[in-house]
Design a protein around this motif. Structure first.
Motif, PDB file in Angstrom:
ATOM      1  N   VAL A  71       0.866  -1.104   0.073  1.00  0.00           N
ATOM      2  CA  VAL A  71       0.118  -0.113   0.128  1.00  0.00           C
ATOM      3  C   VAL A  71       0.849   1.295  -0.083  1.00  0.00           C
ATOM      4  O   VAL A  71       2.001   1.489   0.856  1.00  0.00           O
ATOM      5  N   CYS A  72       0.578   2.115  -0.718  1.00  0.00           N
ATOM      6  CA  CYS A  72       1.167   3.640  -0.829  1.00  0.00           C
ATOM      7  C   CYS A  72      -0.043   4.538  -0.059  1.00  0.00           C
ATOM      8  O   CYS A  72      -0.981   4.656  -0.833  1.00  0.00           O
ATOM      9  N   MET A  73       0.535   4.983   0.970  1.00  0.00           N
ATOM     10  CA  MET A  73      -0.576   6.112   1.686  1.00  0.00           C
ATOM     11  C   MET A  73      -0.147   7.109   1.662  1.00  0.00           C
ATOM     12  O   MET A  73      -0.691   8.152   2.175  1.00  0.00           O
ATOM     13  N   HIS A  74       0.817   7.726   0.582  1.00  0.00           N
ATOM     14  CA  HIS A  74       1.436   8.940   0.400  1.00  0.00           C
ATOM     15  C   HIS A  74       0.665   9.913  -0.477  1.00  0.00           C
ATOM     16  O   HIS A  74       0.021   9.539  -1.525  1.00  0.00           O
ATOM     17  N   HIS A  75       1.058  11.301  -0.278  1.00  0.00           N
ATOM     18  CA  HIS A  75       0.715  12.125  -1.368  1.00  0.00           C
ATOM     19  C   HIS A  75       1.885  13.165  -1.390  1.00  0.00           C
ATOM     20  O   HIS A  75       2.433  13.545  -0.403  1.00  0.00           O
ATOM     21  N   ASP A 118       7.209  12.859  -1.208  1.00  0.00           N
ATOM     22  CA  ASP A 118       7.292  12.749  -2.843  1.00  0.00           C
ATOM     23  C   ASP A 118       7.926  11.125  -2.780  1.00  0.00           C
ATOM     24  O   ASP A 118       9.189  10.914  -3.113  1.00  0.00           O
ATOM     25  N   CYS A 119       7.126  10.218  -2.700  1.00  0.00           N
ATOM     26  CA  CYS A 119       7.290   8.949  -2.424  1.00  0.00           C
ATOM     27  C   CYS A 119       7.836   8.277  -3.771  1.00  0.00           C
ATOM     28  O   CYS A 119       7.556   8.542  -4.880  1.00  0.00           O
ATOM     29  N   ASP A 120       8.377   7.096  -3.465  1.00  0.00           N
ATOM     30  CA  ASP A 120       9.047   5.982  -4.765  1.00  0.00           C
ATOM     31  C   ASP A 120       7.644   5.173  -4.987  1.00  0.00           C
ATOM     32  O   ASP A 120       7.725   4.187  -6.219  1.00  0.00           O
ATOM     33  N   CYS A 121       6.651   5.360  -4.247  1.00  0.00           N
ATOM     34  CA  CYS A 121       5.800   3.954  -4.552  1.00  0.00           C
ATOM     35  C   CYS A 121       4.352   4.368  -4.498  1.00  0.00           C
ATOM     36  O   CYS A 121       3.490   3.373  -4.884  1.00  0.00           O
ATOM     37  N   ARG A 122       3.986   5.554  -5.017  1.00  0.00           N
ATOM     38  CA  ARG A 122       2.703   6.071  -5.295  1.00  0.00           C
ATOM     39  C   ARG A 122       2.680   5.501  -6.963  1.00  0.00           C
ATOM     40  O   ARG A 122       3.295   6.151  -7.793  1.00  0.00           O
ATOM     41  N   LYS A 123       1.769   4.565  -7.177  1.00  0.00           N
ATOM     42  CA  LYS A 123       1.591   4.283  -8.682  1.00  0.00           C
ATOM     43  C   LYS A 123       1.137   5.550  -9.465  1.00  0.00           C
ATOM     44  O   LYS A 123       0.452   6.053  -9.206  1.00  0.00           O
TER      45      LYS A 123
HETATM   46 ZN   LIG Z   1       4.136   5.987  -1.566  1.00  0.00          ZN
END
Ligand SMILES: [Zn+2]
Ligand SMILES: [Mg+2]
Length: 193
Positions: A89-93, A104-109
């Motif tokens: 799960v990516c919970m970031h924005h 600014d993560c590396d996992c948000r599709k």
């Molecule tokens: Zn993420």
């Protein structure tokens, strides 16, 4: 030995797209979801869920809701003799909310971080893997790691297919009415062996 994976999007693909699932009671699996995951299990592919849940970063619901939803999902799958090998799960924005969720993560599709975790932790062979999803970003994340991409017409998929797909520079490797059809076609064409 590394195995290929079928990486599924959640909302609109495995479950009804209802907007933000801001309470576990709003989560509704598609009727064919358990059958689809069980078929993946029997095929030799790894069954992996990859989902963006930026509602956490946006402050719409706490992270605990995600865990509650996924506990219910795992229980429903188990009751039907199916299981997920991985759930990421990516919970970031990148610009909304508070740290640590605002990043600014590396996992948000369509960024590849969730898939790279599956590669690392499950020994998934991404080049032989598929991503199945209802939005263009699900296709892009597949291509970003050298996997193939299947668009389903559930969730946002019919609108993507009707109004946007003709303009995409790269077309999906497979288009299916829904998740179960996509899985059936993938496992019958290729097999995981
Ligand atoms: Zn993420
Ligand atoms: Mg979706």
């Amino acid at each position: 030995m590394s195995r290929p994976a079928i990486l599924m999007d959640r909302d609109g693909t495995l479950s009804h797209e209802i907007g933000y699932v801001n309470h576990a009671s709003r989560f509704r699996l598609f009727s064919y979801a358990v059958d689809a995951v069980r078929l993946i299990n029997r095929s030799g592919y790894l069954a992996v869920l990859v989902t963006n849940q930026a509602g956490v970063a946006r402050g719409y619901f706490p992270e605990t809701v995600i865990h509650e939803v996924h506990a219910g999902l795992q229980a429903a799958l188990q009751a039907g003799g199916a299981r997920l090998d991985g759930l990421y799960v990516c919970m970031h924005h990148p610009s909304v909310g508070e740290p640590p969720y605002r990043q600014d993560c590396d996992c948000r599709k369509p960024r590849p971080g969730l898939l790279l975790r599956a590669q690392r932790e499950l020994d998934a062979d991404l080049k032989r893997s598929w991503v199945i999803g209802d939005r263009h970003g699900d296709l892009q994340v597949a291509w970003n790691v050298g996997a193939r991409a299947a668009l389903v017409k559930s969730g946002y998929g019919l609108g993507e297919w009707s109004y946007h797909m003709p303009k995409w520079p790269r077309q999906p490797d497979l288009v299916a009415e829904h998740l179960l059809e996509a899985v059936e076609r993938i496992v019958s064409e290729s097999g995981a062996a």
